[in-house]
Design a protein around this motif. Sequence first.
Motif, short mmCIF file in Angstrom:
data_model
loop_
_atom_site.label_atom_id
_atom_site.label_comp_id
_atom_site.label_asym_id
_atom_site.label_seq_id
_atom_site.Cartn_x
_atom_site.Cartn_y
_atom_site.Cartn_z
N UNK A 82 1.04 -1.14 -0.09
CA UNK A 82 -0.10 -0.04 -0.06
C UNK A 82 0.87 1.29 -0.13
N UNK A 83 0.61 2.04 -1.06
CA UNK A 83 1.19 3.34 -1.25
C UNK A 83 2.85 3.11 -1.46
N UNK A 84 3.43 1.99 -1.69
CA UNK A 84 4.68 1.84 -1.83
C UNK A 84 5.13 2.18 -3.58
N UNK A 85 6.37 2.65 -3.80
CA UNK A 85 6.42 2.65 -5.37
C UNK A 85 6.30 1.39 -5.98
N UNK A 86 5.63 1.33 -6.91
CA UNK A 86 5.41 0.09 -7.76
C UNK A 86 4.10 -0.54 -7.07
N UNK A 87 3.53 -0.06 -5.78
CA UNK A 87 2.43 -0.79 -5.39
C UNK A 87 1.24 -0.28 -5.77
N UNK A 88 0.21 -0.25 -4.98
CA UNK A 88 -1.24 0.43 -5.33
C UNK A 88 -1.42 1.58 -4.52
#
Length: 770
Positions: free
Chosen positions: A58-64
């Motif tokens: 969640x809210x990670x770079x490359x995540x959603x």
Amino acid sequence: MSENILPVPGAENPEKLTGLKQGPIKKVAAGIPAVVSALEMTVSEAGLQRGMKALFNLNKKGGFDCPSCAWPDPDDERSGIAEYCENGARAVAEEATTKKLTAEFFSQHSVHELGKLSDYEIGGKGRIAEPMFLPAGGTHYQPITWDAAFEKIGTQLNGLASPDEAVFYTSGRTSNEAAFLYQLFVREFGTNNLPDCSNMCHESSGTALGESLGIGKGSVTLNDFYQAEVIMILGQNPGTNHPRMLSALRKAKANGATIISINPLPETGLMGFNNPQTVAGVLGINPTLTDIFLQVKINGDLALIKAIELLLLKEEEKKPGGVFDQHFINQHTQGYNDFLRDLKEYDAEQLAAQAGIPYAQVQEVASVLAGKSKIIACWAMGLTQHKNAVATIKEVVNLLLLKGSIGKPGAGTCPVRGHSNVQGDRTMGIFERPSARFLDSIEKNFHFSPPREHGYDVVECIKAMHAGEAKVFFAMGGNFLSATPDTRFTAEALQNCKLTVHVSTKLNRSHLVHGQEALILPCLGRTDKDMRNNENRFVSCENSMGVVQLSRGVLEPVSNELLSEPEIVCRVAKATLGSRSKVSWDKYIEDYDLIRTDIERTIPGFADYNERVRQPGGFYLPNCNRTGDFDTPTRKAHFHIAAPQMQELKAGELMMMTIRSHDQFNTTIYGLNDRYRGIYNERRVILMNARDMQQRKLKNGDLVDLHNNYDGVERVAHKFVVVEYPIPEQCTATYFPETNVLVPITSVAEKSNTPTSKMVILTLKPHQGF
């Protein structure tokens, strides 16, 4: 109403309440209790492995991207522990749930039976697992194939006497790609009836900023917070509505910023904050956040800002150029002298009294601001949902212009958006009043002539449906009925439609108050993988500060019958427009990069979209204010003149504002507690000042009915529990959507047409039942 439709929330007379329990008002937000609450709900809904996988991405770079609020992520390295807040985790848990609703569920539960449930109970049933159809006169939703659903929509739309008899609503969750396709289809169909959730929240901000500064967006970045000298927070409760903002405020305070909070309620998150990702936060060391708290009366903000400006003017006259930024004013603004002439007509002490603020506190704020220029002003619904909302926000801008606090590091405007892509949807063209420049670009790139007449916003579309002038309602996400004002009137409007269609992830009340026929089209959520040709595709979103970044789901969908929003839009367009369409909808279904390519050539600021959105953290869109430019006809920022409006109350009347509980995001109810305010196990409450209670011979726990009379219409919300609370006299607060039934459809903000949900005039009567 038909026999299938129950009274709307707030208007009914509940047989019993859930049982209010009260505790102390919390002094500090977040900390370990927030972590525990988030993890409990995540594991309960999604299970340990599935839930933790979602939270880790969640809210990670490359995540959603978080399906909750639009607060931005850090530009630099993001937290390795948790780049989300308690309510973000709850939103993910709701979407990642393993509970699902199949045809069997709907066959066992009639619409009437489901309508008896509260919004909390309805939302907790689970994800919708297949498309459902309610035929005319039907009592139960029944399964329908996707092809049949699209054919039915196309037939109804093509059978209208005019495209303007259809309404296409959008919620803030919709991705850039889906929103762009949606408005493209709607305009090729032939209407600008594109109301969206902005119409009910930050429309006033966009209107005010556009007229004053030339762009309807805020000007600051997250890094500006860390350089600010003063941060003013007006009409906003970040501890509940955008908790990650508290981390930015904590860092700003550590860097020396003074935080001034202006609000009718002493919201816990603004008073103190324990960051659970730090040792000090876990131990509760120095949690204080706000330096100066101004407990303004409801809608006293404009008077307060004017009082501050007057005191600053007195100091400027003593030391010309020592308080106001005269170079900035001369080079970049117009209307300054007219503004000063008007300002001098007021008395600062009288304005302070009108705002409900002790004069000494106003003097304190003015003394803080006098020597500062790096000032950020943040605001939310507490300013935007009043009749004079646009004027109030322009007054905030006036203050920033006097100080030269726009277009420099550590300074500027910050309207804090609610839903995670509500700003991106507007950038993509979801707007009932599109600019000629935008329509010209559509015509040039897609070779059809889009309509030029303005369409319906939310309030106008409800009126049109109620009058029988709009006959098909299509919602791309959201819970329209529970979000809108004058809920009974809105319910009647929806019932007047021939067809209502909702693209949704979960069941909500809008599915149960429907047209003659109704469709529920289940879509993928932010957490879900979107697989095609063995590729997990991504979409993109724009946050509150103009950063566009990708969002790629990581979880297996709960059903194989779910479609992505872009595919749903494309297939509706194909079923409706057929061979007369100039758009190649099939290519968009196959390849989202092609959607982004067409966004790039249609909307300024998206050059190299596909390349830049794949960069870690995404990219910033251009913002003229951020570089000290103003896209107004004169290329200068405008001072505006407005008079404070004093609400005249008759004997026995009170002012009411609607608010969220902590167990809530927009219309999604996660639970029945509001732990920061010390309210548990009940939502049907009215927060009141002790003196107002004494005058009415009320005590804590008494039951009352809430009455509003506006434009000759009697509106009633039954059976609310009185709760004594530190709120200014003549002011009250209640939760929405339970009291949206009291918000008049005809009471709106000037210019923006936003419902006045923060200013409802009430009288109270002892609850008698029926």
